[in-house]
Design a protein around this motif. Sequence first.
Motif, short mmCIF file in Angstrom:
data_model
loop_
_atom_site.label_atom_id
_atom_site.label_comp_id
_atom_site.label_asym_id
_atom_site.label_seq_id
_atom_site.Cartn_x
_atom_site.Cartn_y
_atom_site.Cartn_z
N UNK A 93 0.83 -1.21 0.00
CA UNK A 93 0.00 0.00 0.00
C UNK A 93 0.86 1.26 0.00
N UNK A 94 1.92 1.24 0.79
CA UNK A 94 2.84 2.37 0.83
C UNK A 94 3.53 2.58 -0.50
N UNK A 95 3.86 1.47 -1.15
CA UNK A 95 4.52 1.51 -2.46
C UNK A 95 3.59 2.14 -3.51
N UNK A 96 2.34 1.70 -3.55
CA UNK A 96 1.37 2.27 -4.49
C UNK A 96 1.10 3.73 -4.17
N UNK A 97 1.06 4.06 -2.88
CA UNK A 97 0.82 5.44 -2.48
C UNK A 97 1.92 6.36 -3.00
N UNK A 98 3.15 5.90 -2.95
CA UNK A 98 4.27 6.70 -3.45
C UNK A 98 4.14 6.91 -4.96
N UNK A 99 3.74 5.87 -5.68
CA UNK A 99 3.55 6.00 -7.13
C UNK A 99 2.42 6.98 -7.43
N UNK A 100 1.31 6.88 -6.71
CA UNK A 100 0.17 7.74 -6.99
C UNK A 100 0.40 9.18 -6.58
N UNK A 151 9.07 6.03 -3.80
CA UNK A 151 9.10 4.74 -4.49
C UNK A 151 10.43 4.04 -4.24
N UNK A 152 11.52 4.77 -4.48
CA UNK A 152 12.86 4.18 -4.36
C UNK A 152 13.19 3.76 -2.94
N UNK A 153 12.63 4.44 -1.95
CA UNK A 153 12.92 4.10 -0.55
C UNK A 153 12.34 2.75 -0.14
N UNK A 154 11.56 2.13 -1.01
CA UNK A 154 11.09 0.77 -0.73
C UNK A 154 12.17 -0.26 -1.04
N UNK A 155 13.25 0.18 -1.66
CA UNK A 155 14.41 -0.68 -1.88
C UNK A 155 15.31 -0.63 -0.65
N UNK A 156 16.07 -1.68 -0.42
CA UNK A 156 17.13 -1.63 0.59
C UNK A 156 18.24 -0.73 0.06
N UNK A 157 19.23 -0.44 0.88
CA UNK A 157 20.31 0.47 0.48
C UNK A 157 21.01 0.01 -0.79
N UNK A 158 21.17 -1.30 -0.94
CA UNK A 158 21.82 -1.84 -2.14
C UNK A 158 20.82 -2.55 -3.04
N UNK A 159 19.54 -2.22 -2.90
CA UNK A 159 18.50 -2.86 -3.69
C UNK A 159 18.53 -2.44 -5.15
#
Length: 264
Positions: free
Chosen positions: A8-15, A22-30
Amino acid sequence: MHTTQFVESYFDAWNHRDPKGVADHLTADGVYCDIPQNVQRSHDELINSLSIFFKKFRHRYELVGDILTNGNTLAFQYRICPLGSNGNSKPAAPVNGAEFMALNGNGAMTITDYYDSPDEALSSRPASIAPHALQINKYAKSGLSAQQLLDYKDRLKQIMHVQQAYLRPDLTLPKLAEAVNCSVNHLSQVINAGFGMSFFDYLNQHRIQHARELLRKIDDHNGAILSIAFTVGFNSNSAFYAAFKKCVGQTPAQYRRAQNSLSH
């Protein structure tokens, strides 16, 4: 973070057209992987790409169906409804796809984007795919569902990690597909969409990881590098060196020396 909240947080960032969100849903080296276009982006690269994309296009991002989970992997289908470019009142056709995330703690080590859309809709994808926007998705008619992909992926990991099938020097994609009990086309899609790499890169990744373990345990006097190459499934020293350098950034001899120096 709970899986549902994470998505939900991921979609919220996109919308909200928030590149950093969006990018902060990756780990530091994701890594974010665009499979049909063979593009990979780090956290900062994804921010730069989406910053350009969000300035030019407006979309509504919708979750389609349930969120599927299997261990630390989750998958979901999505739909992008373009609202038109800035100043363009005619929206493009919707884009349908699926994403697969390998989670580690509160972030994703990989976000793998697999999509199938009409050619006219591809022009609304992020800048990372622009150079090949008219390519036809090679998986468009494969018939592999997200749930099947997760099931095959779990079976593949069992065969590779527990049975260590990668040690077989004669291992091919058809032979591995037979072991997984799926078609060659579906296994290729599982490896591409589920792990963000080709069959040969996936195979070599396992072999090189095993070789690294052996190089850390065996010193120059007790284990020849050529012997290790054959032990982990390679048929030649040159192929082993090339794959090792690609995966690790060092030759096997350099890696062994570096590890020996750390242990003294």
